[in-house]
Design a protein around this motif. Structure first.
Motif, PDB file in Angstrom:
ATOM      1  N   THR A 167       0.823  -1.214   0.000  1.00 42.03           N
ATOM      2  CA  THR A 167       0.000   0.000   0.000  1.00 42.03           C
ATOM      3  C   THR A 167       0.855   1.260   0.000  1.00 42.03           C
ATOM      4  O   THR A 167       0.659   2.168  -0.822  1.00 42.03           O
ATOM      5  N   ILE A 168       1.820   1.321   0.917  1.00 41.20           N
ATOM      6  CA  ILE A 168       2.671   2.514   0.992  1.00 41.20           C
ATOM      7  C   ILE A 168       3.491   2.674  -0.285  1.00 41.20           C
ATOM      8  O   ILE A 168       3.582   3.766  -0.862  1.00 41.20           O
ATOM      9  N   GLY A 169       4.069   1.564  -0.738  1.00 40.09           N
ATOM     10  CA  GLY A 169       4.831   1.619  -1.986  1.00 40.09           C
ATOM     11  C   GLY A 169       3.959   2.003  -3.163  1.00 40.09           C
ATOM     12  O   GLY A 169       4.394   2.726  -4.064  1.00 40.09           O
ATOM     13  N   GLY A 170       2.711   1.535  -3.153  1.00 36.14           N
ATOM     14  CA  GLY A 170       1.789   1.885  -4.232  1.00 36.14           C
ATOM     15  C   GLY A 170       1.484   3.370  -4.261  1.00 36.14           C
ATOM     16  O   GLY A 170       1.449   3.987  -5.331  1.00 36.14           O
ATOM     17  N   PHE A 171       1.285   3.949  -3.063  1.00 32.00           N
ATOM     18  CA  PHE A 171       1.025   5.388  -3.014  1.00 32.00           C
ATOM     19  C   PHE A 171       2.239   6.189  -3.477  1.00 32.00           C
ATOM     20  O   PHE A 171       2.108   7.159  -4.232  1.00 32.00           O
ATOM     21  N   LEU A 172       3.428   5.776  -3.028  1.00 32.72           N
ATOM     22  CA  LEU A 172       4.638   6.502  -3.432  1.00 32.72           C
ATOM     23  C   LEU A 172       4.872   6.394  -4.935  1.00 32.72           C
ATOM     24  O   LEU A 172       5.173   7.388  -5.606  1.00 32.72           O
ATOM     25  N   LEU A 173       4.727   5.173  -5.459  1.00 37.92           N
ATOM     26  CA  LEU A 173       4.894   4.991  -6.899  1.00 37.92           C
ATOM     27  C   LEU A 173       3.814   5.735  -7.672  1.00 37.92           C
ATOM     28  O   LEU A 173       4.071   6.305  -8.743  1.00 37.92           O
ATOM     29  N   GLY A 174       2.614   5.768  -7.118  1.00 41.36           N
ATOM     30  CA  GLY A 174       1.526   6.503  -7.763  1.00 41.36           C
ATOM     31  C   GLY A 174       1.808   7.987  -7.840  1.00 41.36           C
ATOM     32  O   GLY A 174       1.533   8.635  -8.860  1.00 41.36           O
ATOM     33  N   ILE A 175       2.368   8.545  -6.762  1.00 38.19           N
ATOM     34  CA  ILE A 175       2.714   9.971  -6.771  1.00 38.19           C
ATOM     35  C   ILE A 175       3.747  10.265  -7.853  1.00 38.19           C
ATOM     36  O   ILE A 175       3.651  11.250  -8.588  1.00 38.19           O
ATOM     37  N   VAL A 176       4.751   9.373  -7.953  1.00 36.78           N
ATOM     38  CA  VAL A 176       5.782   9.559  -8.981  1.00 36.78           C
ATOM     39  C   VAL A 176       5.164   9.502 -10.376  1.00 36.78           C
ATOM     40  O   VAL A 176       5.474  10.325 -11.248  1.00 36.78           O
ATOM     41  N   LEU A 177       4.275   8.536 -10.594  1.00 39.36           N
ATOM     42  CA  LEU A 177       3.638   8.407 -11.908  1.00 39.36           C
ATOM     43  C   LEU A 177       2.812   9.641 -12.248  1.00 39.36           C
ATOM     44  O   LEU A 177       2.859  10.139 -13.385  1.00 39.36           O
ATOM     45  N   ILE A 178       2.063  10.152 -11.285  1.00 38.71           N
ATOM     46  CA  ILE A 178       1.235  11.334 -11.531  1.00 38.71           C
ATOM     47  C   ILE A 178       2.111  12.545 -11.846  1.00 38.71           C
ATOM     48  O   ILE A 178       1.815  13.338 -12.752  1.00 38.71           O
ATOM     49  N   ILE A 179       3.218  12.700 -11.112  1.00 37.87           N
ATOM     50  CA  ILE A 179       4.124  13.823 -11.375  1.00 37.87           C
ATOM     51  C   ILE A 179       4.694  13.732 -12.787  1.00 37.87           C
ATOM     52  O   ILE A 179       4.777  14.734 -13.516  1.00 37.87           O
ATOM     53  N   VAL A 180       5.091  12.518 -13.188  1.00 37.26           N
ATOM     54  CA  VAL A 180       5.642  12.335 -14.535  1.00 37.26           C
ATOM     55  C   VAL A 180       4.588  12.652 -15.594  1.00 37.26           C
ATOM     56  O   VAL A 180       4.859  13.352 -16.580  1.00 37.26           O
ATOM     57  N   ILE A 181       3.376  12.158 -15.393  1.00 35.40           N
ATOM     58  CA  ILE A 181       2.305  12.390 -16.372  1.00 35.40           C
ATOM     59  C   ILE A 181       1.980  13.876 -16.481  1.00 35.40           C
ATOM     60  O   ILE A 181       1.849  14.425 -17.587  1.00 35.40           O
ATOM     61  N   LEU A 182       1.867  14.555 -15.338  1.00 33.90           N
ATOM     62  CA  LEU A 182       1.572  15.988 -15.362  1.00 33.90           C
ATOM     63  C   LEU A 182       2.710  16.776 -16.008  1.00 33.90           C
ATOM     64  O   LEU A 182       2.474  17.750 -16.734  1.00 33.90           O
ATOM     65  N   MET A 185       2.440  16.325 -19.744  1.00 32.01           N
ATOM     66  CA  MET A 185       1.311  17.106 -20.255  1.00 32.01           C
ATOM     67  C   MET A 185       1.647  18.595 -20.303  1.00 32.01           C
ATOM     68  O   MET A 185       1.299  19.295 -21.263  1.00 32.01           O
ATOM     69  N   ALA A 186       2.330  19.088 -19.272  1.00 30.47           N
ATOM     70  CA  ALA A 186       2.717  20.501 -19.256  1.00 30.47           C
ATOM     71  C   ALA A 186       3.699  20.810 -20.381  1.00 30.47           C
ATOM     72  O   ALA A 186       3.599  21.849 -21.046  1.00 30.47           O
ATOM     73  N   LEU A 187       4.644  19.901 -20.612  1.00 31.57           N
ATOM     74  CA  LEU A 187       5.625  20.104 -21.683  1.00 31.57           C
ATOM     75  C   LEU A 187       4.950  20.128 -23.049  1.00 31.57           C
ATOM     76  O   LEU A 187       5.235  20.999 -23.886  1.00 31.57           O
ATOM     77  N   LEU A 188       4.037  19.191 -23.268  1.00 32.08           N
ATOM     78  CA  LEU A 188       3.325  19.159 -24.543  1.00 32.08           C
ATOM     79  C   LEU A 188       2.459  20.402 -24.724  1.00 32.08           C
ATOM     80  O   LEU A 188       2.352  20.941 -25.830  1.00 32.08           O
TER      81      LEU A 188
END
Length: 202
Positions: A167-182, A185-188
């Motif tokens: 669970t904790i690892g999932g949240f941390l990895l999820g935060i990283v994924l969201i930051i990368v995606i955002l 999107m900002a760059l594009l």
């Protein structure tokens, strides 16, 4: 003939400082603030730049100085420009559309107006009531929770082939994924805006 030649420079001068805006747009804020010949145009540009930063107070101040420095025949157009810039700075999408149309220009697209309206919900203009500001905070918190849930779900999905993740690892990895995606999107989005500006300038 000589009389006509003398009157022509006078008519060119009477066109006013508004036509000087194109020549002044490339100057820095410091140069514009120090401008002495075309004060109204320089201050109007500074007001427009403040509006792009969503600084409503500075926008009003610069346009007030621009109108005060302008000739009487220029003030109506400057007031219309001020209305549009202040509406942008205060993120009032409907008023911005009306003000731009009064200027005789094409209004922003519905998508741009929708984004501006959404920004107005997230960051209300100064002087808004406490309830409106609390609504903005609630929307931000809600968006954060939704993004966190999406990131957690994506992390779980990505980690499945590798044996899953806690669970904790999932949240941390999820935060990283969201930051990368955002970030992507900002760059594009910036590249698309740059292409649009280049196309408009060309």
């Amino acid at each position: 003939m000589a009389k006509q030649q003398k009157q022509r420079p006078m008519r060119m001068e009477q066109r006013g400082s508004l036509e000087a805006m194109q020549r002044l747009e490339g100057r820095s804020d410091e140069d514009l603030a120090a401008e002495t010949k075309f004060k109204a145009a320089a201050y109007a540009i500074l007001g427009a730049r403040a509006a792009e930063r969503y600084d409503a107070k500075a926008t009003r101040a610069w346009y007030s100085r621009a109108i005060a420095a302008a000739r009487p025949q220029e003030r109506l157009q400057l007031r219309r420009m001020a209305d549009a810039s202040i509406a942008l700075a205060e993120r009032r999408a409907g008023d911005l559309k009306d003000a731009v149309e009064k200027l005789g220009q094409r209004p922003p697209s519905n998508r741009q107006l929708l984004i501006l309206q959404f920004m107005g919900l997230l960051a209300p203009p100064p002087g808004s009531s406490i309830l409106i500001r609390l609504r903005g905070y609630a929307i931000i918190i809600g968006l954060f929770v939704v993004l966190l849930a999406i990131g957690f779900g994506l992390a779980k999905l990505v980690a499945l082939p590798f044996g899953g993740v806690g669970t904790i690892g999932g949240f941390l990895l999820g935060i990283v994924l969201i930051i990368v995606i955002l970030g992507v999107m900002a760059l594009l989005g910036r590249r698309r805006q740059a292409r649009a500006r280049a196309k408009a300038a060309g």
